[in-house]
Scaffold this active site. Structure first.
Site, short mmCIF file in Angstrom:
data_model
loop_
_atom_site.label_atom_id
_atom_site.label_comp_id
_atom_site.label_asym_id
_atom_site.label_seq_id
_atom_site.Cartn_x
_atom_site.Cartn_y
_atom_site.Cartn_z
N LYS A 287 -12.76 18.74 46.57
CA LYS A 287 -12.34 20.05 46.10
C LYS A 287 -10.96 19.95 45.46
O LYS A 287 -10.07 19.28 45.98
CB LYS A 287 -12.31 21.04 47.27
CG LYS A 287 -13.69 21.41 47.78
CD LYS A 287 -13.62 22.46 48.86
CE LYS A 287 -15.00 22.79 49.39
NZ LYS A 287 -15.87 23.44 48.38
N ARG A 361 -26.21 23.31 51.98
CA ARG A 361 -27.67 23.45 51.87
C ARG A 361 -28.39 22.24 52.45
O ARG A 361 -29.53 22.35 52.90
CB ARG A 361 -28.07 23.69 50.41
CG ARG A 361 -27.79 22.54 49.47
CD ARG A 361 -27.74 22.97 48.02
NE ARG A 361 -26.58 23.80 47.75
CZ ARG A 361 -26.33 24.38 46.57
NH1 ARG A 361 -27.16 24.21 45.57
NH2 ARG A 361 -25.25 25.11 46.40
#
Length: 509
Positions: A287, A361
């Site tokens: 990130k 996910r």
């Protein structure tokens, strides 16, 4: 892990207001009613009358609920203020007004260091169970203070003096609503504590210990099962374990089971799955912004455990409930998954990892298979801080809901959301977007195209639940955190609890 006790200012219903020092008196009215049954010295009564006249334009019929007039100081040094309940004398209006009244009372308690707040309100308001439940959750939510990581003069609680809220009313039905609201907010408070906790305090191991504590304090209605990496590997959870590889902290697969006191009453089996990334660095797709806030990437599991805490107290009679969390960290080391890796989930589907920061996910995939196949739940929902795309679509105050089942979607968006105050919006499951998840070398990829990222994430997750089974995905990336206050909102705990209670009632019919 340390958690905060719920600030339980005692909410009472009394025939006559008590005489106490350091009290704030509140007259809650619809519109601009000018009467008050508080016994006031004549000079104070005149001052109150003048106050209405001066502010008649601002405090007219239809004024926004929660609006208050300036405080009048009584001759005994008590304070009196008048607060609007709006103009809607119905259940919907009362519920909205109750939440705003709670926020106003919290503000008054802080400003005046009050020990007691005495409230006189119309009977149609105090007799409204939905209003009193909303008031209770709103009040305790507003009183939430987290001083676990502050010391000395920095540890300030603006509500520390507040001990009692007295409603001058003989309503007995509202007492049960206050009790219900207290249990619901106990769960939301735990959710705030979990999401607010720094990642060096809350990791998969300490999250598992919180789950064990919920079970230990449940009076026997909850059982905790914790699986380590070896056990998860034996079940083929390659997607989940692929994410966990980069962390020195062992992953913990958490399974809390609620069983009602009388097992013969069980009519329905439900599962709640929460995303449990206690910290998300992004992996090798590291990130580049907001990494310090990635402690809240376990917001879905925080809501799941908060709902479990509430359910352990509420004890619904007709449903068995499974709370499931595949907890881990998404970090970087020589073992971490790489872009281009292919992982195999526990249902045998292979996933090409296009981006290591689309990791939530992957953990949810194996947790959903577990809820579907191992638990064999009748209905499944998941909560996850899954995509920034959902925040782009709905902002930071509304969660997105994806489901192919209209009844389940309605139960969440129209009913549970309305009851809890946790705002949601149903989003589309555009089947043609499945093309974005196609891989040339695996069954699917873990990332769609540039647009519609929240939708492709939901479509990805559908691959891990039986198509015939009612299932909903809830993306809470926006409302999990309040940027203005710089803290967790507790979002999702009450939403889930209300859905579970409604399922219980429906199963009992």
């Amino acid at each position: 892990m340390e958690v905060n006790d719920l600030h339980k200012a005692d909410i009472r219903f009394v025939d006559t207001a008590s005489t106490t020092e350091n009290a704030v008196k509140v007259k809650a009215v619809y519109g601009a009613e000018e009467d008050t049954t508080f016994e006031l010295p004549s000079d104070t009564a005149d001052a109150l009358k003048n106050l209405f006249e001066v502010h008649s334009d601002d405090f007219k019929n239809g004024t926004v609920a929660g609006t208050s007039l300036p405080v009048v100081t009584l001759s005994n040094n008590d304070r009196l203020t008048v607060v609007s309940l709006g103009s809607e004398k119905n259940s919907k209006g009362n519920k909205s007004a109750a939440t705003k009244l709670a926020a106003t009372l919290a503000r008054l308690a802080s400003a005046h260091k009050a020990a007691t707040i005495i409230v006189e309100a119309p009977e149609e308001f105090t007799n409204d169970k939905d209003a009193m439940k909303a008031f209770t959750t709103g009040l305790y939510g507003a009183l939430y203070t987290d001083n676990r990581y502050r010391f000395g003069d920095n540890a300030k609680d603006p509500f520390s003096n507040l001990s009692t809220i007295e409603f001058v009313s003989t309503s007995s039905s509202a007492s049960s609503a206050v009790e219900l609201g207290t249990m619901l907010e106990t769960g939301a408070s735990l959710t705030r504590d979990l999401v607010n906790s720094p990642p060096n305090v809350l990791n998969p191991l300490s999250m598992a210990s919180v789950a064990k504590k919920i079970a230990a304090e449940s009076g026997g209605c909850m059982k905790a099962k914790i699986m380590d990496a070896r056990e998860c590997e034996s079940m083929g959870m390659g997607a989940y374990l692929g994410v966990a590889r980069g962390s020195e902290t062992e992953p913990q697969f958490i399974h809390l089971t609620y069983t009602p006191p009388n097992k013969s009453n069980i009519k329905r089996k439900l599962a709640v799955v929460g995303k449990g990334l206690t910290f998300d660095a992004g992996g090798y797709n590291i990130k580049l912004a907001m990494m310090e806030l990635m402690k809240f990437d376990m917001g879905g599991s925080g809501a799941t455990l908060g709902a479990a805490k509430a359910i352990s107290q509420l004890k619904p009679e007709n449903v068995e409930i499974h709370f499931i969390i595949a907890s881990c960290e998404n970090m970087i080391n020589e073992k971490a998954m790489r872009p281009g890796d292919i992982l195999t989930a526990s249902n045998g589907k292979t996933i090409e990892v296009l981006n290591t920061d689309a990791e939530g996910r992957l953990t949810l995939a194996d947790a959903l298979v577990y809820a579907d196949k191992t638990v064999n739940a009748d209905k499944i929902i998941d909560l996850a801080t899954l995509t920034g795309a959902c925040m782009v679509a709905l902002g930071d105050g509304v969660a997105g809901v994806w489901s192919s089942d209209d009844d389940l979607a309605s139960a969440l968006v129209d009913s549970a959301s309305s009851e809890s105050g946790d705002k949601t919006w149903r989003m589309p499951l555009e089947a043609s977007y499945n093309d974005q998840l196609k891989s040339k070398i695996a069954d699917m990829t873990n990332l769609g195209g540039k647009y519609g990222g929240a939708i492709t994430a939901a479509l990805f997750l559908k691959n891990f639940v039986d198509k015939k089974k009612p299932y909903a995905h809830i993306d809470i990336a926006g409302p999990v955190w309040d940027n203005k206050k710089g803290g967790a909102t507790g979002f999702g705990a009450k939403l889930v609890s209300e859905w579970l209670l409604a399922e219980n009632d429906d199963a009992g019919k």
